[in-house]
Design an enzyme around this catalytic site. Sequence first.
Site, PDB file in Angstrom:
ATOM      1  N   GLU A   1      47.664  24.835   5.518  1.00 28.62           N
ATOM      2  CA  GLU A   1      48.839  25.736   5.483  1.00 28.62           C
ATOM      3  C   GLU A   1      48.951  26.572   4.107  1.00 28.62           C
ATOM      4  O   GLU A   1      49.936  26.512   3.518  1.00 28.62           O
ATOM      5  CB  GLU A   1      50.077  24.796   5.701  1.00 28.62           C
ATOM      6  CG  GLU A   1      50.467  24.992   7.060  1.00 28.62           C
ATOM      7  CD  GLU A   1      49.614  24.307   8.098  1.00 28.62           C
ATOM      8  OE1 GLU A   1      49.195  23.021   7.869  1.00 28.62           O
ATOM      9  OE2 GLU A   1      49.165  24.595   8.911  1.00 28.62           O
TER      10      GLU A   1
ATOM     11  N   GLN B   1      50.269  -1.797 -20.481  1.00 25.95           N
ATOM     12  CA  GLN B   1      51.044  -0.718 -20.728  1.00 25.95           C
ATOM     13  C   GLN B   1      50.378   0.771 -20.108  1.00 25.95           C
ATOM     14  O   GLN B   1      50.960   1.566 -19.653  1.00 25.95           O
ATOM     15  CB  GLN B   1      50.948  -0.153 -22.370  1.00 25.95           C
ATOM     16  CG  GLN B   1      52.048  -1.078 -22.969  1.00 25.95           C
ATOM     17  CD  GLN B   1      52.257  -0.640 -24.445  1.00 25.95           C
ATOM     18  OE1 GLN B   1      51.536  -0.204 -25.073  1.00 25.95           O
ATOM     19  NE2 GLN B   1      53.445  -0.845 -24.895  1.00 25.95           N
TER      20      GLN B   1
ATOM     21  N   ARG C   1      48.539  -8.435  -8.776  1.00 25.74           N
ATOM     22  CA  ARG C   1      47.387  -8.756  -9.215  1.00 25.74           C
ATOM     23  C   ARG C   1      47.554  -9.422 -10.865  1.00 25.74           C
ATOM     24  O   ARG C   1      48.167  -8.392 -11.728  1.00 25.74           O
ATOM     25  CB  ARG C   1      46.587  -7.343  -9.184  1.00 25.74           C
ATOM     26  CG  ARG C   1      45.218  -7.412 -10.039  1.00 25.74           C
ATOM     27  CD  ARG C   1      44.150  -7.942  -9.358  1.00 25.74           C
ATOM     28  NE  ARG C   1      42.807  -7.783  -9.909  1.00 25.74           N
ATOM     29  CZ  ARG C   1      41.919  -8.638 -10.002  1.00 25.74           C
ATOM     30  NH1 ARG C   1      41.941  -9.835  -9.070  1.00 25.74           N
ATOM     31  NH2 ARG C   1      40.567  -8.360 -10.601  1.00 25.74           N
TER      32      ARG C   1
END
Lengths: 78, 382
Positions: free
Chosen positions: B359, B274, B263
């Site tokens: 869990e 950055q 892209r």
Amino acid sequence: MNNQDQIKEFIQKKVGEKVSFSNADDIFKLGLVNSLFALELVVFLENSFGIQVENEDLDLNNFRSVDNMNDFVAKKTA
Amino acid sequence: MALLEAAYQEFRSEVREFCEREIVPHAEKWDREEAISEDIIQKLAKKGYLGLTVPGEYGGQGKDSLYYAILNEELGRACSSVRSLVTVHGSLVSETMARWGTREQKSTLLPRLAKGELIAAYGLSEPEVGSDAKSVETSYQEHDDYYELNGQKKWITFATRADIIVIVAKNGEHVSTFLVHRTDPGVKIEKIHGMLGTSASGLGLITLENCRIPKDRLFGMKGMGFIQITNTALDNGRFSVATGALGIALASLEHSISYANERKTFGVPIGDHQLIKKKIADMTVAVKAARLLCYHAAEVRDRKDPSTYVHTTLAKYHASKAATMAATEAVQIHGAVGCLNTHPVQRLFRDARIMEIIEGTSEIQQLLLSNYALKNLTDIID
């Protein structure tokens, strides 16, 4: 180190050095063992003494005290 | 240098090829339709993935925990709903039965579970009981030649498909676990629709009304359903979820790197910006740390160290957080494309949230970890 001392040392390390208990004390009644520690104890006994704890061995009486665990190990290794 | 030996790498290649061919092309459809196909269950069974860690003598593949980590990681990378079948069937029930089942259960039921002839689920949560598992309200009464169960279990993964469901029930202060068949009289199972993530994992509401089962369906020792069976099952399940969450985090990172290279904005690939680089760096560190924690937990599990559960908890806590972070950043990097319901990153984003709940929630993991660290930090760090 004999079996009893080994078991005592493992529990002592887990509950902390400041907690005092005897080999005959019921560590469940004293509130030293939660459910996860109970499974740790099972694995410790299996690993340290080369035994296999089976379903039918899971009677809490086998694990209530250092003495009881020592008797249980002796029975399993006899 | 590769983290894993050649045999494990070969296994990863095999599972990845299986996932890319049999799962990835269908994952969005299954998610939208809130059900995986029966066909994929049979294919998982045929590959031996439903009984990977079950000992060979009981019909399983007898593989170690690192193989199992790789399987769950690759399934999690492809489709968390499929991974959740392996979690409940393989980890919570089959592995727990291999550990604590009676000789009869291990010789008759376990081989059929390992081969996928029977599918299993675990019924712990209830409409009013989640993390406080000892407070289950489903009750059992013991009679001369049968047990009778009454109550409800909710949010039960693959309840809609399972042939056998482990039910955690209480009698006074005693918690016991039972193997209930979906065909037992008094069992009603309703599908739960509209879940945020792992939408195809067949969640169900189970109602038990005067459900009578034979005495040999007791699973584990009477009164030890929490200490013995549920603790073991949750520990097994946590390992599967940890490695599955690692798979989500990895997939999120891979999609993000691919998109960041392709892209373009302001005339350059977005990976040159950055702020995108920072996201990729953070995700990479989180994924690598999760993988190291998961593989370390695998090694600890196999050497049967008494502190196994805390290493599994550590892996689950970090990997599920890493999955949430990486999937969130993946959606952000993809922008509008990542919000479309045909794009995998939106599914990864929704599935990742579930990893911090099932869990044991992240908060429960924090309690377990801190309680352990306060007494035995060296067992965790060393």
